[in-house]
Design an enzyme around this catalytic site. Structure first.
Site, short mmCIF file in Angstrom:
data_model
loop_
_atom_site.label_atom_id
_atom_site.label_comp_id
_atom_site.label_asym_id
_atom_site.label_seq_id
_atom_site.Cartn_x
_atom_site.Cartn_y
_atom_site.Cartn_z
CG HIS A 186 -2.08 -0.88 1.12
ND1 HIS A 186 -2.80 -1.04 -0.04
CD2 HIS A 186 -2.70 -1.67 2.03
CE1 HIS A 186 -3.79 -1.89 0.16
NE2 HIS A 186 -3.75 -2.28 1.40
CB CYS A 485 -1.52 -2.92 -16.95
SG CYS A 485 -1.91 -4.66 -16.63
#
Length: 560
Positions: A186, A485
């Site tokens: 994160h 991606c």
């Protein structure tokens, strides 16, 4: 040692005094028999949990798209009924204080998540942050948060919780460095969202004296703990150059000799799609559709899905590409409305398109919604499946996509088998998009959320780059496009290498677009191919990165 090495997760230079993250809320006393009024003590738990959830929701409303999604998910943790019941039981049956009961209940949930591993295991840091916030609310003490010394600084911490990074002010927090975390944590993802230079997994950073002037290089992945005056001045020049570079990118991805490389955005909902368009993205290379499913007690209807997809497509009209990834869930990202039972190893289980092999109805309804939304839009809608391993799987998925009137089916390349079989897979599909996060963990046999294994998940690992090269070569042979991606596309220097490996489009967080575009236009396609070989010839990730950076003197001028 004055130069500490870590993993750079957001490029850029920062120079300033080092400030430590405050110590966490102290662990409440574990001694039983400390409660005289159980009813009064238990009544403190629910309001504290609600207060924390409300604060997280309020922060989510003001946050960027990627940050908002994480904070919203974390807010649900704060009021989890199971955790609340367990905490109340601790007061009533064990005579614990409210603070201690919350602490132990949260730790029970934390241990359960850690044992699950994968995506769920990655939420351990989140629940520890929620735990500390609730304990602080019960005790009436300040909640954990980013310090404010009254001047700009570089933040050093063991790790940062989503709620912390959501409050980072880039005008005050010049950059941050952590001793834990990895390229896909994160902390890393949110750093890219904020555009704040960051280095993770930096051993020894917490031992540095607070107030020390340091130079943080998010591109090189280093922290200079004792810079000379000349090094400080050079860093300040590079910071200024970086600010200027963001104002000059034309908005079109291309090398210096005109080879077009589409620069696309990774998005998760209509709001983040608009942010990507505003940042100059030429389209969407990864539309994550999970936001509709993961927090829902029942499967979203076709109509609900259609409206959500149409909102994303609307941000990229007039034939611009939007690549939709079908539902990437199951096993380590469980769906409340889909009972799949337990699996011994969720990371290697029934996830992604494999869920559809067992129940194609979910996929059919999603493709129906995508098709309807595409009919309402002028976007060029492509659709790809996650977790493809075999050409037969790709062919099955392509058939499904075309049955619903969608013309451009593709696959995610996330497992080594897909990369090695790329030529066969591209024979039955129209494109491939490489998910470097999962491809790295499967190639190096290292859980991407495991802090001690962060170096193995560095996207500069030559073994990973070789698999990307296999896929790029297959795309060239078949005349099909190959994109990236995963988080690797957000690194401007690595983007140059990826182009040299045959990648034709790069999809990233919106904040990274300008940096990647700026650097690409300074190199020719032949330069890219040469630098890709330099990286492949290196023995390990750090050596590959250092060797390529040494060949790009323009990085200083661009502040990268």
């Amino acid at each position: 040692m004055t130069l500490l090495n870590g993993i750079g997760v957001c490029p850029g230079i920062a120079v300033g005094p080092l400030v430590r993250m405050p110590d966490p809320v102290p662990e409440p006393s574990a001694g039983p028999g400390q409660v005289t009024d159980k009813n009064a003590e238990r009544s403190r738990i629910s309001p504290a949990m609600e207060a924390v959830a409300a604060e997280l929701r309020a922060r989510a409303e003001k946050a960027k798209a990627e940050t908002r999604a994480v904070l919203e998910a974390t807010s649900y943790m704060a009021v989890d009924p199971g955790m609340m019941d367990l905490a109340i039981t601790g007061v009533v049956e064990r005579n614990l204080s409210a603070a201690r009961a919350v602490f132990e209940a949260a730790n029970t949930f934390r241990d359960m998540l850690a044992a699950a591993g994968g995506y769920i295991g990655a939420r351990v840091a989140d629940i520890e942050d929620v735990r500390d916030r609730i304990v602080a609310a019960v005790l009436g003490v300040p909640m954990p948060g980013i310090p404010d010394p009254g001047h700009p600084f570089i933040l050093v911490a063991r790790d940062l919780a989503p709620a912390d990074t959501a409050t980072v002010d880039p005008e005050k927090v010049l950059g941050f460095v952590t001793t834990e975390g990895g390229p896909t944590s994160h902390t890393a993802i949110l750093a890219r969202t904020l555009g704040v230079p960051a280095v993770v997994a930096t051993e020894g950073a917490l031992s540095l004296k607070e107030g020390t002037t340091v130079v943080l290089d998010g591109g090189a992945g280093t922290l200079n703990a004792a810079p000379t005056d000349a090094e400080v001045q050079d860093a300040e020049k590079r910071m200024a150059a970086r600010r200027g570079a963001k104002k000059t990118w034309s908005g079109e991805g291309a090398t210096s000799d005109g080879r077009r490389i589409l620069l696309l955005a990774n998005v998760g909902d209509p709001k983040s799609a608009k942010a990507g368009a505003d940042a100059g993205a030429e389209g969407v290379g990864l539309f994550r559709t999970e936001f509709l499913f993961l927090d829902s007690a029942k499967e979203p209807t076709v109509a609900e899905q259609e409206e959500a997809y149409a909102g994303v497509f609307a941000a990229f009209p007039d034939g611009r590409k939007v690549v939709v990834r079908t539902l990437d869930a199951g096993a380590d990202k469980p769906l409340a409305f889909l009972d799949q039972g337990e699996e011994p190893n969720p990371a290697l289980g029934v996830r992604g398109v494999r869920v559809a092999f067992e129940d194609s109805g979910i996929l059919d309804r999603q493709l129906q919604a995508i098709s309807r939304a595409a009919e309402r839009s002028s976007s060029d809608v492509w659709v790809m499946a996650p977790m493809i391993a075999l050409a037969s799987e790709a062919e099955w998925f392509s058939g499904k996509v075309r049955e619903h009137g969608l013309k451009t089916p593709g696959v995610m390349v996330e497992v080594p088998a897909a990369a090695l079989n790329a030529e066969q897979i591209l024979g039955v599909t129209e494109f491939a998009s490489i998910g470097t996060n999962d491809l790295a963990q499967y190639t190096l046999a290292a859980d991407r959320m495991a802090g001690p294994l962060a170096a193995l998940n560095d996207p500069w690992q030559p073994a990973l780059l070789k698999l990307i090269g296999f896929t790029g070569e297959a795309g060239e042979k078949r005349g099909k496009t190959v994109g990236v991606c995963g988080e690797a596309a957000s690194d401007p220097v690595l983007a140059v290498v990826l182009v040299g490996l045959g990648v034709t489009s790069l999809s990233m967080s919106s904040r990274a677009l300008a940096d990647v575009g700026e650097l690409l236009r300074t190199v020719s396609y032949d330069d890219c191919k040469r630098l890709a070989q330099v990286a492949l010839d290196a023995g390990e990730a750090q050596a590959a990165k250092a060797a390529v950076r040494a060949e790009l003197p323009q990085l200083d001028e661009l502040g990268l």
